[in-house]
Write a protein that holds these residues in place. Sequence first.
Motif, PDB file in Angstrom:
ATOM      1  N   TRP A  49       0.848  -1.178   0.000  1.00 26.70           N
ATOM      2  CA  TRP A  49       0.000   0.000   0.000  1.00 26.70           C
ATOM      3  C   TRP A  49       0.882   1.225   0.000  1.00 26.70           C
ATOM      4  O   TRP A  49       1.877   1.304   0.715  1.00 26.70           O
ATOM      5  N   ASN A 109      -3.107  -7.114  -9.359  1.00 22.21           N
ATOM      6  CA  ASN A 109      -4.484  -7.287  -9.812  1.00 22.21           C
ATOM      7  C   ASN A 109      -4.664  -6.834 -11.258  1.00 22.21           C
ATOM      8  O   ASN A 109      -5.394  -7.453 -12.033  1.00 22.21           O
ATOM      9  N   SER A 135      -9.236 -11.538  -6.854  1.00 19.26           N
ATOM     10  CA  SER A 135     -10.255 -11.136  -7.825  1.00 19.26           C
ATOM     11  C   SER A 135     -10.132 -11.957  -9.103  1.00 19.26           C
ATOM     12  O   SER A 135     -11.140 -12.291  -9.734  1.00 19.26           O
ATOM     13  N   SER A 186      -6.833  -9.128   5.223  1.00 19.52           N
ATOM     14  CA  SER A 186      -7.220  -8.365   4.035  1.00 19.52           C
ATOM     15  C   SER A 186      -8.667  -8.620   3.642  1.00 19.52           C
ATOM     16  O   SER A 186      -9.413  -7.692   3.313  1.00 19.52           O
ATOM     17  N   HIS A 191     -11.836  -6.008   3.442  1.00 19.27           N
ATOM     18  CA  HIS A 191     -12.709  -5.757   2.292  1.00 19.27           C
ATOM     19  C   HIS A 191     -14.178  -5.749   2.705  1.00 19.27           C
ATOM     20  O   HIS A 191     -14.948  -4.869   2.303  1.00 19.27           O
ATOM     21  N   ARG A 194     -15.059  -2.689   4.798  1.00 16.59           N
ATOM     22  CA  ARG A 194     -15.263  -1.495   3.975  1.00 16.59           C
ATOM     23  C   ARG A 194     -16.611  -1.540   3.266  1.00 16.59           C
ATOM     24  O   ARG A 194     -17.280  -0.516   3.103  1.00 16.59           O
ATOM     25  N   ILE A 233     -12.124   4.247   0.311  1.00 12.37           N
ATOM     26  CA  ILE A 233     -11.929   3.216  -0.712  1.00 12.37           C
ATOM     27  C   ILE A 233     -12.880   2.059  -0.421  1.00 12.37           C
ATOM     28  O   ILE A 233     -12.662   1.280   0.497  1.00 12.37           O
ATOM     29  N   GLU A 281     -13.499  -0.648  -2.216  1.00  5.07           N
ATOM     30  CA  GLU A 281     -13.083  -1.940  -2.773  1.00  5.07           C
ATOM     31  C   GLU A 281     -14.191  -2.572  -3.626  1.00  5.07           C
ATOM     32  O   GLU A 281     -14.225  -3.781  -3.804  1.00  5.07           O
ATOM     33  N   SER A 282     -15.081  -1.749  -4.126  1.00  2.08           N
ATOM     34  CA  SER A 282     -16.146  -2.239  -5.010  1.00  2.08           C
ATOM     35  C   SER A 282     -16.521  -1.132  -5.975  1.00  2.08           C
ATOM     36  O   SER A 282     -16.914  -0.040  -5.557  1.00  2.08           O
ATOM     37  N   LEU A 322     -13.924  -5.517  -6.160  1.00  2.00           N
ATOM     38  CA  LEU A 322     -12.700  -4.794  -6.481  1.00  2.00           C
ATOM     39  C   LEU A 322     -13.054  -3.656  -7.432  1.00  2.00           C
ATOM     40  O   LEU A 322     -14.114  -3.652  -8.054  1.00  2.00           O
ATOM     41  N   HIS A 323     -12.124  -2.695  -7.558  1.00  4.03           N
ATOM     42  CA  HIS A 323     -12.353  -1.544  -8.433  1.00  4.03           C
ATOM     43  C   HIS A 323     -11.391  -1.613  -9.615  1.00  4.03           C
ATOM     44  O   HIS A 323     -10.651  -0.666  -9.885  1.00  4.03           O
TER      45      HIS A 323
END
Length: 423
Positions: free
Chosen positions: A164, A192, A235, A294, A298, A301, A342, A344-345, A394-395
């Motif tokens: 990160w 990713n 992902s 992690s 996710h 979030r 963030i 994460e989607s 995920l984005h």
Amino acid sequence: MFKKNLFTILTQILVVLLPFYVLLAVFFSVKVWIPKAWFYIKELLIILLSFSLIYEFIKNKILPKFELIDYLIFAYVLYWIIITFSNWLWFNSLIYWWRYDFIFFYVFLLYKHWKQFLQVNTKDILKLFLISASSSLLFSVLIKFRLWEQRLLLFWYVNYVSDWTYNWWIPTYHWLENSWIKRFQWIFDWPNQMAFFLILYTSIFLTYLKKKFEYHIVLILVFIFWLIILTYSRSALLWIWSWIWLLLLLDIKNIYKKYKKQLISWLAIIFIISSSLLILYSDKVQNIFLRTSSTTGHFDRMEIWINRFLSEPMWAWLAESWPAYRSIYPDKQTKAAEAYYIPESWFIQQLIEWWYIYFILFLSILINISNRLFKNSKALFIWFIAILIMNIFLHIFEATYLSILLFIFIWLYYNLTKDKKLV
């Protein structure tokens, strides 16, 4: 002077450059000292493509023909403009929305209307991309298995291990927390993105071959699958499992009837690779694949952002989530703040920023595209739906250099009913 029009030439340049996009962006940012070079390269090409397309329409004295998908995207744009100016958001909002939330739809529109002006056939475009992407892949494999990641320092990447960070310096590799395993990043900016590119590359590769499954092709596919595993991208694994189950759900009878041997072979390969990983990394499987901290993060979030939507169901407007907030709110660039900014989607990000009308338009565009793909190619429909499932958790669309390639490729099959023959 030129045998090809500008639109065709720019398209060829675009599909050649995008597989090397991160490397080029780092070069122009670090060595040529062009601030935010990653921002301008592909966007400049797309703007030039837009003007060249307009020129072709004017020169040939014709008007574009619009259908439902065009009007959905127009409504998507109109609604964004209304919300933007009603909330006194100006230039930054325009730039970041166009770059992250809209650019791939915009590219889809450009290429939807270009067919009559294209002066090379589709097969040549696919071939050009595969040559560039294969060269990039070969270079990355050499970096990973022969020259090692430290060689990327020669290409202006930076020498630190990262899982990160907020800056625009690209690390030589990312690692798995608590495992010290280097993830296969390639010359991209994140593992990713690497996995997503391999998925895209494989699909275009198979489309170009037109079902020519010789043994050496199968070996190449197995090798690519192994590279996807080496990214340790959950992902990507989600895409693989979604693709498998959707394929079996929608076409199991036809697959078993026509491809019984191939089906058994692929299931055996997947079983062997999965078993090998479990044997080799049995003591680390928790950190490698499940990654409890992690994964929990996710879902935490996701809960935070659902609560945010419920507290502000109208809208929170742009810059309330990744990626825009990091450029508009530089004072909030901390690890502690990222859970709030963030999601994460990609889907929840769309929902929280622009209210549910905008979200419904976003879904309507994707449903229209999916419906056309289902009619034209069930295999591509399954492939695309699996990508959308990836974006629930995920984005990945924020990697615009890849989402542009994705929607150029989707356009080919979207118009297949009119063209009848893809390659």
